[in-house]
Design a protein around this motif. Structure first.
Motif, short mmCIF file in Angstrom:
data_model
loop_
_atom_site.label_atom_id
_atom_site.label_comp_id
_atom_site.label_asym_id
_atom_site.label_seq_id
_atom_site.Cartn_x
_atom_site.Cartn_y
_atom_site.Cartn_z
N PRO A 61 0.82 -1.21 0.00
CA PRO A 61 0.00 0.00 0.00
C PRO A 61 0.86 1.26 0.00
O PRO A 61 2.04 1.24 0.35
CB PRO A 61 -0.78 -0.12 1.31
N HIS A 62 0.27 2.37 -0.41
CA HIS A 62 0.95 3.66 -0.33
C HIS A 62 1.27 3.96 1.13
O HIS A 62 0.45 3.74 2.02
CB HIS A 62 0.06 4.76 -0.90
N GLY A 63 2.47 4.44 1.37
CA GLY A 63 2.85 4.79 2.73
C GLY A 63 3.29 3.63 3.59
O GLY A 63 3.31 3.75 4.82
N VAL A 64 3.67 2.52 2.97
CA VAL A 64 4.11 1.36 3.74
C VAL A 64 5.35 1.70 4.57
O VAL A 64 6.15 2.56 4.19
CB VAL A 64 4.41 0.17 2.77
N ILE A 65 5.50 1.06 5.70
CA ILE A 65 6.67 1.22 6.56
C ILE A 65 7.72 0.20 6.11
O ILE A 65 7.40 -0.97 5.90
CB ILE A 65 6.31 0.98 8.04
N ILE A 66 8.97 0.64 5.98
CA ILE A 66 10.03 -0.26 5.53
C ILE A 66 11.24 -0.12 6.44
O ILE A 66 11.71 0.99 6.70
CB ILE A 66 10.46 0.01 4.08
N ALA A 67 11.75 -1.26 6.92
CA ALA A 67 12.96 -1.28 7.73
C ALA A 67 13.88 -2.37 7.21
O ALA A 67 13.41 -3.44 6.81
CB ALA A 67 12.63 -1.53 9.21
N GLY A 68 15.17 -2.10 7.21
CA GLY A 68 16.14 -3.06 6.70
C GLY A 68 17.20 -3.38 7.72
O GLY A 68 17.70 -2.49 8.43
N TYR A 69 17.57 -4.64 7.79
CA TYR A 69 18.53 -5.16 8.76
C TYR A 69 19.90 -5.22 8.09
O TYR A 69 20.09 -5.94 7.12
CB TYR A 69 18.08 -6.55 9.19
N SER A 70 20.87 -4.46 8.60
CA SER A 70 22.22 -4.44 8.04
C SER A 70 22.17 -4.02 6.57
O SER A 70 21.62 -2.96 6.26
CB SER A 70 22.88 -5.81 8.24
N VAL A 71 22.70 -4.84 5.64
CA VAL A 71 22.64 -4.46 4.23
C VAL A 71 21.20 -4.30 3.76
O VAL A 71 20.92 -3.60 2.78
CB VAL A 71 23.40 -5.48 3.35
N GLY A 72 20.27 -4.91 4.47
CA GLY A 72 18.86 -4.76 4.13
C GLY A 72 18.37 -3.32 4.18
O GLY A 72 17.36 -2.98 3.57
N GLU A 73 19.11 -2.46 4.90
CA GLU A 73 18.70 -1.05 4.93
C GLU A 73 18.90 -0.38 3.57
O GLU A 73 18.11 0.47 3.16
CB GLU A 73 19.46 -0.30 6.02
N VAL A 74 19.97 -0.76 2.85
CA VAL A 74 20.14 -0.26 1.49
C VAL A 74 19.03 -0.79 0.60
O VAL A 74 18.43 -0.06 -0.20
CB VAL A 74 21.53 -0.64 0.92
N ALA A 75 18.71 -2.07 0.76
CA ALA A 75 17.60 -2.66 0.01
C ALA A 75 16.30 -1.93 0.30
O ALA A 75 15.47 -1.73 -0.59
CB ALA A 75 17.47 -4.14 0.34
#
Length: 312
Positions: free
Chosen positions: A81-95
């Protein structure tokens, strides 16, 4: 349900990690681009044909573990959905920046390849990471201070990733056993990620990020969290500073998960590989729905789960 997307870090690569995304036509260009970064090896063949050691080498691991969430996001664009929350773990933050649309997807792969290269260049022989569960933050801090290591990642439930040289990590593991830690595991990572040992790599990667093309704010309206303080990216320059600093500073992952909940997330979807992040999310609060892409047998199954929960 308000959805939070979790982008995994290294360590859970496996031979079937592209089972759902490998044939998605939307991701074909990404797999081709990743193949070029892997010396012409198709990532799908690479994970099936290489030994575990090759899958966990720093540069290959970062590329593979970034390709998976990018491929999943391209195939499931209609789900998020629009406005989704995204968090990345280690290199996952670049992803996460790529999944959220701040970086072009192929450019994201180029960035993580460069990130791995500068980390390898700054790494000392024998550096690595261990995981320790069951001791307090204070106890872990004392062990690190005593033996010359550092806390790399703070996970929920008194669980920590510690970075340093081989001898320091061995002594910490020995002391942690004597202190009756619940679990101690040497991780298949050959760099002391998220510690000051990689300060030079942070500085070099920040120069790379200055040349990157960034769409900010993202058209997706995504709320992307910075790993070192769990704060949302509301300033491009500050966000890029933190993205580079994360290479050599502690990742506050427990705080990131809590920030997702405080931002309204009631469901989590980990894009993989593996189930580690969705498992942590399920533990932080009752009533949270947390799944990983690896839990499903098809992309249609992911869509069905999302449709069911997003309409709830």
């Amino acid at each position: 349900m308000t959805l939070a997307i979790l982008c995994s870090g290294q360590g859970r690569q496996h031979r079937n990690m592209f089972a759902l995304t490998g044939d998605a036509p939307e991701a074909a260009q990404l797999f081709a681009h990743a193949a070029a970064l892997l010396g012409g090896r198709d990532p799908r063949d690479f994970v099936r044909g290489e030994a575990d050691e090759a899958l966990h080498r720093n540069r290959a691991g970062q590329i593979l573990c970034t390709l998976q969430p990018l491929a999943a996001a391209s195939a499931l664009a209609d789900v998020f959905p629009h406005g989704v929350i995204i968090a990345g773990y280690s290199v996952g933050e670049v992803a996460a920046w790529g999944v959220g649309g701040l970086f072009d997807a192929t450019a994201t792969l180029d960035l993580v390849a460069r990130r791995a290269e500068v980390m390898d260049a700054a790494t000392r022989a024998g550096d690595g990471l261990i995981f320790v569960r069951g001791l307090s933050r204070e106890e872990i801090g004392h062990l690190c201070e005593r033996h010359g290591a550092a806390i790399a990642i703070v996970n929920p439930g008194d669980a920590f990733v510690i970075g340093g040289g081989r001898e320091a990590l061995s002594r910490i593991a020995e002391d942690a056993r004597a202190m009756h830690a619940a679990r101690i595991v040497a991780l298949p990572v050959e760099v002391a990620s998220h510690t000051k040992r990689l300060a030079v790599a942070s500085a070099v990667f920040r120069k790379t990020l200055r040349q990157a093309s960034v769409m900010f704010p993202p058209r997706s309206g995504a709320r992307i969290l910075s790993g070192i303080d769990a704060a949302p990216v509301v300033s491009l320059e500050t966000g890029l500073d933190k993205l580079a600093a994360q290479i050599s500073q502690t990742v506050q992952w427990a705080d990131c998960l809590q920030a997702c909940v405080e931002a309204g997330a009631t469901g989590f979807l980990e894009l993989g590989p593996g189930h580690a992040l969705s498992g942590m999310a399920a533990e932080i609060g009752s009533g949270l729905s947390a799944r990983s892409l690896d839990d499903f047998r098809s992309l249609q199954g992911v869509r069905a789960w999302a449709a069911r929960h997003l309409s709830a």
